[in-house]
Design an enzyme around this catalytic site. Structure first.
Site, short mmCIF file in Angstrom:
data_model
loop_
_atom_site.label_atom_id
_atom_site.label_comp_id
_atom_site.label_asym_id
_atom_site.label_seq_id
_atom_site.Cartn_x
_atom_site.Cartn_y
_atom_site.Cartn_z
N GLY A 126 0.81 -1.22 0.00
CA GLY A 126 0.00 0.00 0.00
C GLY A 126 0.84 1.27 0.00
CB SER A 131 3.11 -4.47 -3.33
OG SER A 131 1.89 -3.87 -3.01
CB SER A 132 -0.99 -4.96 -6.95
OG SER A 132 -0.92 -3.67 -7.47
CG ASP A 176 2.20 0.93 -11.56
OD1 ASP A 176 2.80 1.98 -11.84
OD2 ASP A 176 1.18 0.89 -10.84
C1 GLA Z 1 -1.05 3.76 -10.33
C2 GLA Z 1 -1.44 3.01 -11.61
C3 GLA Z 1 -0.56 3.44 -12.79
C4 GLA Z 1 -0.51 4.96 -12.91
C5 GLA Z 1 -0.19 5.61 -11.56
C6 GLA Z 1 -0.27 7.10 -11.61
O1 GLA Z 1 0.22 3.35 -9.91
O2 GLA Z 1 -1.33 1.61 -11.42
O3 GLA Z 1 -1.03 2.85 -13.97
O4 GLA Z 1 -1.70 5.46 -13.44
O5 GLA Z 1 -1.08 5.15 -10.54
O6 GLA Z 1 0.70 7.62 -12.44
#
Ligand code: GLA
Length: 388
Positions: A126, A131-132, A176
């Site tokens: 979190g 982490s996901s 991510d």
């Molecule tokens: C989260 C989402 C990403 C991106 C960021 C904000 O981490 O998983 O895809 O949108 O927020 O930049």
């Protein structure tokens, strides 16, 4: 991280011997600049961290999938049937690995026996360091290896995002998963989320250190607010499309946006679009500055990014703002919230010789303003998801 200890844990939990046991590491990520633009077809500039999610895995001969996390020991071993995978609330974290199995099966990959996996993550949960996505890519490489799947990393990245969108119901962009799967030691990735073209940029900061500061605030309501922002950007895009031929807000320069912003009457929606357009351009400028060795310009753009996320996109919070203002006061070259916001972490560029005092001063200011402490990590940039 001592992988032998994790292998011992694996055998304690699941029994058997070391035969057929594989070991993997999937990193966390930090985004240096370019937030809330990846679902607007803009540029982002993240990098993979040297720590993340470790997975120890072995194939089984029956149809049982058994999943265990050292981070959630209380939840025990979570069991699923490889031929009947469904989202189950009580399975909590294990819905991430389960989602990957389902998404790959649906795409035609043959995953036709069970397997055992033990996970351990040293990314704080979190904290907004992904982490996901890290566990998604860890699962993808476990499945690729155990089932000899012919699948490229880029596809694992896309399936991981699909799994999070469709199986876990979080409408995230691709940043991510991309940073985690495609990460490269000592490099950040300039990723065009519109085309998925990307470029590795060496991060040679010489006498400067990247410090991550964790608010330790859990991200309540983050998912619904995140989806709400996506919706606002879609509304803005539709309105702008009445006059301009674009398919994403990331295709706009600041000038063209300014000429056409009157098409968006709602002030809140206009601010959201402004952030998306300006943040994308800031990311492009920041990488140019970095390549030209102008770290101060890069830092200033990081600061501007925070202000835009705070005032126009409204995804910051008191805890993040407190950390960022304290960083600005205590000599950071650049400081901003990173990731989705509403809690989580800030990323800071700090002169290496000042890091200790920086952490002490910012930590003290945070503690006295917020009433609990922040955590600090020195970011070292590592490689993407891999077998080790
Ligand atoms: C989260 C989402 C990403 C991106 C960021 C904000 O981490 O998983 O895809 O949108 O927020 O930049």
């Amino acid at each position: 991280m001592n992988m032998n200890i994790l292998v011992e844990d694996f055998i304690k939990v699941f029994g058997g011997s070391q035969e057929g046991v594989h070991r993997f590491l999937s990193p966390g990520r930090v985004n240096l600049i370019g937030d809330h633009v990846d679902y607007n077809g803009g540029f982002v500039f993240p990098c993979a961290l040297s720590f993340g999610t470790y997975a120890i895995a072995r194939k089984r001969e029956d149809a049982t999938i058994r999943l265990f996390s050292n981070n959630f020991k209380d939840l025990g071993i979570i069991v699923a049937d490889v031929f009947n995978i469904n989202y189950e609330e009580s399975h909590d974290w294990a819905n991430y690995p389960k989602g990957l199995v389902k998404v790959l099966q649906d795409a035609g990959y043959k995953i036709d026996t069970g397997f055992d996996v033990l996970f351990y993550g040293n990314i704080p949960n979190g904290a907004g360091l992904s982490s996901s996505a890290s566990i998604e890519l860890a699962t993808a490489i476990v499945l690729k290896t155990l089932f000899n799947l012919e699948i490229e990393m880029l596809d694992m990245v896309k399936f991981s995002q699909k799994s999070e969108n469709e199986f876990n119901g979080v409408n995230c962009g691709i940043m991510d998963q991309f940073a985690i799967g495609m990460g490269k030691k000592d490099h950040a990735i300039l990723l065009d989320t519109n085309t998925l073209n990307y470029q590795y940029t060496p991060i040679k900061l010489q006498d400067v250190t990247i410090v991550i500061a964790n608010t330790n605030k859990r991200r309540g309501l983050a998912e619904s607010k995140y989806n709400e922002r996506r919706g606002e950007c879609e509304t803005a895009l539709t309105l702008l499309q009445q006059k301009i031929d674009i398919t994403a807000l990331g295709m706009l320069t600041e000038e063209v946006f300014e000429e056409n912003k009157h098409l968006i009457e709602d002030e809140v929606v206009r601010k959201r679009a402004k952030h998306a357009v300006y943040e994308n351009q800031r990311t492009i400028k920041a990488v140019k500055a970095l390549n030209a060795g102008d770290l101060h310009c890069f830092g200033q753009l990081m600061n501007d990014s925070h202000i835009s996320l705070r005032d126009d996109y409204e995804v910051s919070c008191n805890e993040l703002d407190t950390l960022v203002s304290a960083a600005w006061k205590n000599g950071s070259i650049g400081s901003r919230m990173t990731g989705a916001g509403f809690g989580g972490c800030t990323v800071n560029l700090v002169k290496t010789e000042d890091v200790e005092t920086f952490i002490q001063n910012v930590g003290n200011e945070y503690q006295s303003a917020i009433g609990y402490s922040a955590d600090f990590y020195i970011a070292s940039i590592g490689d993407g998801t891999r077998e080790i």
